[in-house]
Design an enzyme around this catalytic site. Structure first.
Site, PDB file in Angstrom:
ATOM      1  N   TYR A   1      -7.342  -1.148   3.328  1.00 44.11           N
ATOM      2  CA  TYR A   1      -6.095  -0.777   2.652  1.00 44.11           C
ATOM      3  C   TYR A   1      -5.695  -1.852   1.645  1.00 44.11           C
ATOM      4  O   TYR A   1      -5.363  -1.554   0.488  1.00 44.11           O
ATOM      5  CB  TYR A   1      -5.007  -0.605   3.718  1.00 44.11           C
ATOM      6  CG  TYR A   1      -3.653  -0.148   3.209  1.00 44.11           C
ATOM      7  CD1 TYR A   1      -3.392   1.199   3.001  1.00 44.11           C
ATOM      8  CD2 TYR A   1      -2.634  -1.065   2.977  1.00 44.11           C
ATOM      9  CE1 TYR A   1      -2.148   1.628   2.561  1.00 44.11           C
ATOM     10  CE2 TYR A   1      -1.384  -0.652   2.539  1.00 44.11           C
ATOM     11  CZ  TYR A   1      -1.142   0.696   2.328  1.00 44.11           C
ATOM     12  OH  TYR A   1       0.088   1.109   1.886  1.00 44.11           O
TER      13      TYR A   1
ATOM     14  N   SER B   1       1.182  -1.943  -2.725  1.00 47.31           N
ATOM     15  CA  SER B   1       1.773  -2.314  -1.443  1.00 47.31           C
ATOM     16  C   SER B   1       1.936  -3.822  -1.387  1.00 47.31           C
ATOM     17  O   SER B   1       1.229  -4.568  -2.073  1.00 47.31           O
ATOM     18  CB  SER B   1       0.867  -1.862  -0.295  1.00 47.31           C
ATOM     19  OG  SER B   1       1.282  -2.409   0.940  1.00 47.31           O
TER      20      SER B   1
END
Length: 275
Positions: free
Chosen positions: A168, A155
């Site tokens: 995350y 990401s």
């Protein structure tokens, strides 16, 4: 002639979103698919996760392209189930060439306020589960002796700090280290390993009320339009989010002969978010 004629790809998180898009994109280029997804609600996740019907729809769309697909309901935290699913797919199709470690979750929470279960589940799915997926599948590429390609979905959050996603970001950054080590280890077998780093993508993992509230805490019940206005500020290009096909097209480059000497890279598809 497709770019992936005769190839077989293993894809995690294939029931919907990016995973389904990847399966369809690779199938259009001639690949057969081994697909897995958890197909039940994941604990701590505040939005609805994939269902058996979602996975069945991926199967339907791949088969409509006249490609073969074997789909299984598998939790990527379960090493034995992963190995069983991959082994069965390879036994049926006779080979494995491509692995897309794509499955993941998003559970926004303030760093110092999230509870242990939220942190642990995030790391177990988004980091450890990816390693387990690779451990179950990549040996089949090695055994084939033909080389191959691995793409791990990371990401932009691995490269740029944003509030409320420490767990995350930590998991997605950990995938970069995993990728680089595996790229070194597998290069002698002509197996390429890369991470891909999207900005926000318009899938169910992003388009949900908890994400809208994360982006618009100033509004009691924010809508997608409210979210879009805030998400526009993330990207330098004028978009609030990419479509799954934008990521699939980049992955196609990485796993096909177009990217045959690309390995060990952090491939960014972010509309300028990291600038």
């Amino acid at each position: 002639m497709g770019k992936l004629d005769g190839k077989v790809a293993f894809i995690t998180g294939a029931a919907r979103g990016q995973g389904r898009s990847h399966a369809i994109t690779l199938a259009k280029e001639g690949a057969d698919i081994i697909a897995v997804d958890i197909c039940r609600q994941v604990e701590t996740v505040p939005y609805a996760t994939a269902t058996p019907d979602d996975l069945a729809e991926t199967v339907r769309q791949v088969e409509a392209l006249d490609r073969r697909i074997i789909a299984s309901q598998v939790d990527i935290r379960d090493s034995a189930a992963l190995k069983s699913a991959v082994d069965a797919g390879v036994a049926e199709f006779g080979r494995l060439d491509i692995v897309l470690a794509n499955a993941g979750i998003s559970v926004p929470a303030p760093t110092l306020e999230m509870d242990d279960e939220v942190w642990d589940t995030m790391i177990d799915v988004n980091l450890t589960g990816q390693w387990k997926s690779l451990k179950a599948s990549v040996p089949h590429i090695i055994a084939g002796g033909r080389g191959g390609a691995v793409v791990i979905t990371s990401s932009i959050a691995a490269l740029k700090g944003n509030a409320n996603v420490a767990h995350y970001s930590a998991a997605k950054a950990g995938l970069i280290g995993l990728m680089k080590v595996m790229a070194v280890e597998l290069a002698p077998q002509s197996i390429r390993v890369n991470t891909i780093h999207p900005t926000t993508v318009n899938t169910d993992m992003v388009l949900n009320d908890p994400t809208y509230k994360l982006f618009r805490p100033d509004i009691e019940n924010p809508t997608r339009e409210d979210y879009n206005a805030a998400a526009l500020t993330l990207n330098k290009m004028p978009t609030s989010g990419l479509e799954a096909i934008d990521i699939s097209n980049a992955i196609l480059y990485l796993v096909s002969d177009d990217g045959r000497f690309v390995t060990g890279t952090t491939h960014v598809v972010d509309a300028g978010a990291a600038l």
